[in-house]
Design an enzyme around this catalytic site. Structure first.
Site, PDB file in Angstrom:
ATOM      1  N   ASP A  10     -43.181 -51.409   1.593  1.00  0.00           N
ATOM      2  CA  ASP A  10     -42.466 -50.372   2.330  1.00  0.00           C
ATOM      3  C   ASP A  10     -42.424 -49.135   1.441  1.00  0.00           C
ATOM      4  O   ASP A  10     -41.777 -49.138   0.388  1.00  0.00           O
ATOM      5  CB  ASP A  10     -41.056 -50.877   2.646  1.00  0.00           C
ATOM      6  CG  ASP A  10     -40.186 -49.863   3.350  1.00  0.00           C
ATOM      7  OD1 ASP A  10     -40.574 -48.679   3.490  1.00  0.00           O
ATOM      8  OD2 ASP A  10     -39.073 -50.263   3.763  1.00  0.00           O
ATOM      9  N   ILE A  11     -43.094 -48.085   1.854  1.00  0.00           N
ATOM     10  CA  ILE A  11     -43.184 -46.868   1.037  1.00  0.00           C
ATOM     11  C   ILE A  11     -41.810 -46.285   0.721  1.00  0.00           C
ATOM     12  O   ILE A  11     -41.626 -45.669  -0.319  1.00  0.00           O
ATOM     13  CB  ILE A  11     -44.105 -45.819   1.711  1.00  0.00           C
ATOM     14  CG1 ILE A  11     -44.547 -44.747   0.705  1.00  0.00           C
ATOM     15  CG2 ILE A  11     -43.443 -45.220   2.955  1.00  0.00           C
ATOM     16  CD1 ILE A  11     -45.660 -43.853   1.216  1.00  0.00           C
ATOM     17  N   VAL A  33     -44.307 -44.367   9.933  1.00  0.00           N
ATOM     18  CA  VAL A  33     -43.846 -44.073   8.578  1.00  0.00           C
ATOM     19  C   VAL A  33     -42.947 -42.831   8.557  1.00  0.00           C
ATOM     20  O   VAL A  33     -41.982 -42.761   7.796  1.00  0.00           O
ATOM     21  CB  VAL A  33     -45.030 -43.946   7.585  1.00  0.00           C
ATOM     22  CG1 VAL A  33     -45.847 -42.698   7.814  1.00  0.00           C
ATOM     23  CG2 VAL A  33     -44.562 -44.007   6.148  1.00  0.00           C
ATOM     24  N   ASP A  34     -43.230 -41.873   9.409  1.00  0.00           N
ATOM     25  CA  ASP A  34     -42.433 -40.649   9.488  1.00  0.00           C
ATOM     26  C   ASP A  34     -40.981 -40.978   9.829  1.00  0.00           C
ATOM     27  O   ASP A  34     -40.049 -40.546   9.145  1.00  0.00           O
ATOM     28  CB  ASP A  34     -43.052 -39.721  10.540  1.00  0.00           C
ATOM     29  CG  ASP A  34     -42.457 -38.326  10.566  1.00  0.00           C
ATOM     30  OD1 ASP A  34     -41.744 -37.939   9.624  1.00  0.00           O
ATOM     31  OD2 ASP A  34     -42.721 -37.602  11.544  1.00  0.00           O
ATOM     32  N   SER A 117     -52.857 -40.941   9.294  1.00  0.00           N
ATOM     33  CA  SER A 117     -53.544 -40.863  10.591  1.00  0.00           C
ATOM     34  C   SER A 117     -54.056 -42.194  11.126  1.00  0.00           C
ATOM     35  O   SER A 117     -54.733 -42.222  12.148  1.00  0.00           O
ATOM     36  CB  SER A 117     -54.693 -39.842  10.565  1.00  0.00           C
ATOM     37  OG  SER A 117     -54.198 -38.527  10.534  1.00  0.00           O
ATOM     38  N   GLY A 119     -52.247 -44.849  12.171  1.00  0.00           N
ATOM     39  CA  GLY A 119     -51.390 -45.501  13.158  1.00  0.00           C
ATOM     40  C   GLY A 119     -51.588 -44.874  14.519  1.00  0.00           C
ATOM     41  O   GLY A 119     -52.669 -44.926  15.105  1.00  0.00           O
ATOM     42  N   TYR A 121     -52.072 -41.944  15.396  1.00  0.00           N
ATOM     43  CA  TYR A 121     -53.071 -40.870  15.478  1.00  0.00           C
ATOM     44  C   TYR A 121     -54.488 -41.402  15.639  1.00  0.00           C
ATOM     45  O   TYR A 121     -55.415 -40.637  15.856  1.00  0.00           O
ATOM     46  CB  TYR A 121     -52.965 -39.943  14.275  1.00  0.00           C
ATOM     47  CG  TYR A 121     -51.802 -38.969  14.349  1.00  0.00           C
ATOM     48  CD1 TYR A 121     -50.759 -39.119  15.264  1.00  0.00           C
ATOM     49  CD2 TYR A 121     -51.748 -37.883  13.505  1.00  0.00           C
ATOM     50  CE1 TYR A 121     -49.709 -38.226  15.331  1.00  0.00           C
ATOM     51  CE2 TYR A 121     -50.700 -36.967  13.569  1.00  0.00           C
ATOM     52  CZ  TYR A 121     -49.689 -37.148  14.484  1.00  0.00           C
ATOM     53  OH  TYR A 121     -48.646 -36.241  14.558  1.00  0.00           O
TER      54      TYR A 121
END
Length: 174
Positions: A10-11, A33-34, A117, A119, A121
């Site tokens: 997990d970032i 993630v955003d 990009s 996911g 995107y």
């Protein structure tokens, strides 16, 4: 190159100088993630992002990390895959380059990237990983300011693909 670390994690939990947020153009949060980064950082991140006035695709902007273990969040806007004819490859490469340059400008020594990009995107995973590795490894070969780059993988598939791209880059330098 021991300056590259590929980990499934997990970032938002990484204790690095900066994590990279695969953001949308508004920088006001979203899914994937955003959304996870915005939730973990707390409402101050949203307030800071409002002041940035958005971000162009391929560019990067920085904020503090607030409630995250990371000191900074570097927000970059990856391209939405449209079949490859809309400069998606060069824009994705620019995301990695601009994020690293933004980090260096703020004294970042350790930085963690998600699979930008890949996911919602829709960027093809293999191609995206090749671009990520080419840009990051090429950058590190020319610049010693960054000590370690982490690739924080959200799945085993992403981790395997990044490891493959890294091995290929080590063999060919491309």
């Amino acid at each position: 190159m021991d300056r590259i670390q590929i980990v499934q994690t997990d970032i938002t939990q990484l204790k690095v100088d900066a994590i990279v947020n695969a953001a949308n153009k508004s920088l006001l949060g979203g899914g994937g993630v955003d959304g996870a980064i915005h939730r973990a950082a707390g409402p101050e991140l949203l307030d800071a992002c409002r002041k940035l006035g958005g971000c162009a695709t391929g560019d990067a902007k920085i904020t503090r990390g607030y409630n995250l273990p990371a000191k900074f969040v570097i927000h970059t806007v990856g391209p939405i895959w449209q079949g490859g004819g809309s400069k998606e490859r060069s824009l994705l490469a620019s995301c990695y380059r601009q994020s690293l340059l933004c980090g260096i400008a703020h004294g970042v020594k350790t930085i963690a990237f998600p699979a930008i990009s890949c996911g919602a995107y829709g960027f093809p995973l293999t191609e995206a990983c090749n671009i990520a590795m080419r840009e990051v490894c090429g950058f590190l070969n020319e610049n010693t300011a960054v000590a370690t780059v982490y690739f924080a993988c959200f799945s085993e598939e992403v981790e395997q693909e990044l490891n493959r791209a890294y091995r290929e880059w080590q063999e060919t330098g491309e």
